[in-house]
Design a protein around this motif. Structure first.
Motif, PDB file in Angstrom:
ATOM      1  N   LEU A 211      53.739  12.064   5.154  1.00 35.99           N
ATOM      2  CA  LEU A 211      54.474  13.176   4.558  1.00 35.99           C
ATOM      3  C   LEU A 211      53.841  13.612   3.247  1.00 35.99           C
ATOM      4  N   ALA A 212      53.319  12.657   2.482  1.00 37.17           N
ATOM      5  CA  ALA A 212      52.626  13.010   1.238  1.00 37.17           C
ATOM      6  C   ALA A 212      51.388  13.845   1.531  1.00 37.17           C
ATOM      7  N   GLU A 213      50.702  13.554   2.626  1.00 31.36           N
ATOM      8  CA  GLU A 213      49.543  14.364   3.008  1.00 31.36           C
ATOM      9  C   GLU A 213      49.957  15.809   3.271  1.00 31.36           C
ATOM     10  N   VAL A 214      51.094  15.991   3.928  1.00 38.10           N
ATOM     11  CA  VAL A 214      51.567  17.339   4.220  1.00 38.10           C
ATOM     12  C   VAL A 214      51.955  18.047   2.925  1.00 38.10           C
ATOM     13  N   VAL A 215      52.661  17.354   2.046  1.00 42.37           N
ATOM     14  CA  VAL A 215      53.071  17.953   0.766  1.00 42.37           C
ATOM     15  C   VAL A 215      51.851  18.406  -0.024  1.00 42.37           C
ATOM     16  N   LEU A 216      50.841  17.557  -0.124  1.00 43.01           N
ATOM     17  CA  LEU A 216      49.649  17.916  -0.884  1.00 43.01           C
ATOM     18  C   LEU A 216      48.861  19.040  -0.214  1.00 43.01           C
ATOM     19  N   ALA A 217      48.866  19.074   1.098  1.00 38.64           N
ATOM     20  CA  ALA A 217      48.201  20.175   1.798  1.00 38.64           C
ATOM     21  C   ALA A 217      48.896  21.503   1.475  1.00 38.64           C
ATOM     22  N   ARG A 218      50.229  21.498   1.478  1.00 37.93           N
ATOM     23  CA  ARG A 218      50.964  22.715   1.154  1.00 37.93           C
ATOM     24  C   ARG A 218      50.713  23.124  -0.309  1.00 37.93           C
ATOM     25  N   TYR A 219      50.686  22.150  -1.191  1.00 41.62           N
ATOM     26  CA  TYR A 219      50.421  22.413  -2.609  1.00 41.62           C
ATOM     27  C   TYR A 219      49.050  23.050  -2.785  1.00 41.62           C
ATOM     28  N   ASP A 220      48.039  22.476  -2.156  1.00 36.42           N
ATOM     29  CA  ASP A 220      46.678  22.991  -2.303  1.00 36.42           C
ATOM     30  C   ASP A 220      46.554  24.398  -1.711  1.00 36.42           C
ATOM     31  N   GLU A 221      47.208  24.628  -0.579  1.00 38.76           N
ATOM     32  CA  GLU A 221      47.160  25.954   0.033  1.00 38.76           C
ATOM     33  C   GLU A 221      47.750  27.005  -0.912  1.00 38.76           C
ATOM     34  N   ALA A 222      48.870  26.685  -1.541  1.00 35.41           N
ATOM     35  CA  ALA A 222      49.519  27.648  -2.433  1.00 35.41           C
ATOM     36  C   ALA A 222      48.740  27.821  -3.727  1.00 35.41           C
ATOM     37  N   ARG A 223      48.192  26.737  -4.236  1.00 34.52           N
ATOM     38  CA  ARG A 223      47.466  26.806  -5.516  1.00 34.52           C
ATOM     39  C   ARG A 223      46.167  27.561  -5.383  1.00 34.52           C
TER      40      ARG A 223
END
Length: 225
Positions: A211-223
């Motif tokens: 789940l942390a991998e998914v959260v960080l992927a979403r963060y990086d996509e938005a940033r």
């Protein structure tokens, strides 16, 4: 700054499960400022956390710790980031890593041939949320090599009890009705799923390091835009 925003719950196990996701995010990316916020029930409220970041002159990405779009994403989160330096990511689902967790949960309860599988989701009146759940269901059915039906906790139909009853009517002799809980953490909706009449209900998705991998992927996509 990454702000992980969840609905909020009175369930202590649910609170711990959500906290575990953000703890795993911190462990995976130690230099990242990770904060927690909520749209209901718990504090701090999302608006307050984003305002605090703005006062500090910090850029912020809100990652909805939610599995699909809906009111909280389109209204609460969208309103909170209507200011310079703030942005919101997409919700966590659909994502292949979530499907992998569901498969592991089903394996953990000993899913066998002849069992009927019902995916239990929270539900929303937003058509995009239904499409997201349908995408996860299709991705789950493929490796299982069997149909997977859907039941919703609210906002859409059929309900989880209705989906369980329909599966029960069709399951062969000796088969069980197994509900795959497509919910992030224990709480109100998971309690209702446990009462829906299935033979087996899997645990929610959290805690799980993926789940942390998914959260960080979403963060990086938005940033990164």
């Amino acid at each position: 700054m990454l702000v992980g925003c969840s609905h909020g719950t009175d369930n202590l196990r649910g609170r711990a499960a959500i906290r575990s996701v953000l703890d795993d995010v911190r462990a995976a990316r130690p230099g990242l400022d990770v904060r927690e916020a909520f749209v209901d029930v718990q504090r701090p409220e999302l608006d307050d956390v984003v305002e605090e970041a703005a006062a500090e002159g910090r850029g912020v990405v809100v990652v909805p710790l939610l599995l699909s779009v809906g009111f909280h994403v389109k209204v609460d989160v969208a309103r909170a980031v209507e200011r310079p330096g703030a942005a919101a990511s997409a919700p966590l689902g659909p994502d292949a890593r979530l499907v992998a967790i569901l498969l592991d949960r089903l394996s953990g309860v000993g899913l066998r041939r002849g069992d009927a599988v019902v995916l239990a989701a929270a539900g929303s009146t937003d058509p995009a949320a239904a499409r997201a759940v349908e995408a996860v269901t299709a991705a789950l059915a493929d490796p299982l090599e069997q149909p997977v039906t859907i039941g919703y906790g609210a906002g859409a139909g059929p309900s989880v009890p209705e989906a369980v009853a329909a599966a029960r009517a069709d399951v062969p002799a000796g088969g069980r009705v197994v509900v795959a809980s497509y919910l992030l953490a224990p709480g109100y909706f998971h309690d209702r799923v446990l009462e829906a009449g299935a033979d087996v209900v899997t645990a929610p998705l959290a805690p799980d390091e993926r789940l942390a991998e998914v959260v960080l992927a979403r963060y990086d996509e938005a940033r990164l835009g």
